[in-house]
Design an enzyme around this catalytic site. Structure first.
Site, PDB file in Angstrom:
ATOM      1  N   HIS A   1     -27.513  20.094 -42.671  1.00  0.00           N
ATOM      2  CA  HIS A   1     -26.712  18.652 -42.069  1.00  0.00           C
ATOM      3  C   HIS A   1     -27.572  17.642 -41.559  1.00  0.00           C
ATOM      4  O   HIS A   1     -27.353  16.620 -41.864  1.00  0.00           O
ATOM      5  CB  HIS A   1     -25.763  19.328 -41.033  1.00  0.00           C
ATOM      6  N   GLU A   2     -28.626  17.859 -40.510  1.00  0.00           N
ATOM      7  CA  GLU A   2     -29.355  17.182 -40.242  1.00  0.00           C
ATOM      8  C   GLU A   2     -30.490  16.541 -41.075  1.00  0.00           C
ATOM      9  O   GLU A   2     -30.823  15.208 -41.024  1.00  0.00           O
ATOM     10  CB  GLU A   2     -29.917  17.644 -38.785  1.00  0.00           C
TER      11      GLU A   2
ATOM     12  N   HIS B   1     -28.861  13.784 -42.989  1.00  0.00           N
ATOM     13  CA  HIS B   1     -28.939  12.596 -42.181  1.00  0.00           C
ATOM     14  C   HIS B   1     -30.314  11.690 -42.541  1.00  0.00           C
ATOM     15  O   HIS B   1     -30.048  10.427 -42.803  1.00  0.00           O
ATOM     16  CB  HIS B   1     -28.736  12.674 -40.891  1.00  0.00           C
TER      17      HIS B   1
ATOM     18  N   CYS C   1     -19.422  16.122 -37.409  1.00  0.00           N
ATOM     19  CA  CYS C   1     -20.624  15.072 -36.967  1.00  0.00           C
ATOM     20  C   CYS C   1     -20.249  14.086 -36.116  1.00  0.00           C
ATOM     21  O   CYS C   1     -19.271  13.540 -35.886  1.00  0.00           O
ATOM     22  CB  CYS C   1     -20.752  14.435 -38.513  1.00  0.00           C
TER      23      CYS C   1
END
Ligand SMILES: [Zn+2]
Length: 223
Positions: A129-130, A133, A91
């Site tokens: 993953h994004e 966020h 990351c």
């Protein structure tokens, strides 16, 4: 604009949907893409550049020459998850940390691009993953017990590095950061109040360690 590092509070902010795609949002997306390529990342979420918007950029090739793989996602939503698969992740906001994370093998996502068109068939792991966020979730939260334990020293080091930068006045106090995020979220034209200058970024975001072959060679290299 710069990439913020753990434990910056923007990384724990749960962002709300964007209601309009205006000039400012396009500009943010362009700047985020530029930062992502500079840092050799595969994806970058708005939270990682201290912006409280459900906006992310990605390119699974990490190669600015391969624009056909480039995507800007607005208000992405995971509608369905299938299967389960372990894979190594990094990351841009957690430099030097690479660990295995279990995620859905495929996801069905609803999202819009800058033209307001729906998007489909995007790389699942980067996307998960994004989108995490945007919900204030980091890949460290998704690690298994052993990966978590072996990440502790890196996290502690990042925490003390961050606090030292704060003491030196390079990063504003957390309360100030949260105030700015709230102001941005309330701003109808998505414009921030003036902020401080910016240091450089590092490799990561869905990308394996630099020592391993990260992606298929393309022949084209950054200058
Ligand atoms: Zn990340």
């Amino acid at each position: 604009m710069k990439i913020v590092k753990y434990p910056h509070p923007a990384l724990r902010h749960k962002s709300r949907d964007l209601t309009i795609i205006d000039k400012q949002v396009r500009l943010y997306a362009a700047q985020m893409l530029e930062l992502m390529y500079e840092a050799k990342g595969l994806g970058l979420a708005a939270n990682q550049v201290d912006l409280p918007f459900r906006l992310l950029v990605m390119n699974s090739t990490a190669d600015p020459q391969q624009r056909e793989h480039e995507h800007v996602l607005i208000n992405p939503q995971i509608l369905d998850r299938k299967g389960s698969m372990e894979g190594e992740e990094g990351c841009l906001s957690l430099p030097d940390l690479y660990q295995k994370v279990r995620r859905a093998k495929t996801v069905t996502v609803q999202a819009y691009n800058l033209d307001g068109q729906a998007l489909e068939n995007l790389p699942s792991r980067i996307l998960q993953h994004e989108i995490d966020h945007l919900d204030g979730v980091l890949f460290t939260d998704k690690m298994g017990t052993i990966a978590k334990l072996s990440s502790r020293s890196v996290l502690r080091a990042l925490e003390s590095e961050y606090r030292r930068a704060q003491e030196r006045g390079e990063i504003p106090p957390d309360a100030e950061i949260l105030k700015r995020l709230a102001a941005l979220e309330a701003s109808p034209d998505h414009l921030p109040p003036p902020g401080p200058p910016e240091p450089p970024a590092q490799a990561g975001d869905g990308q394996p360690p630099p020592s391993r072959p990260a992606r298929a060679p393309t022949g084209s290299r950054p200058r």
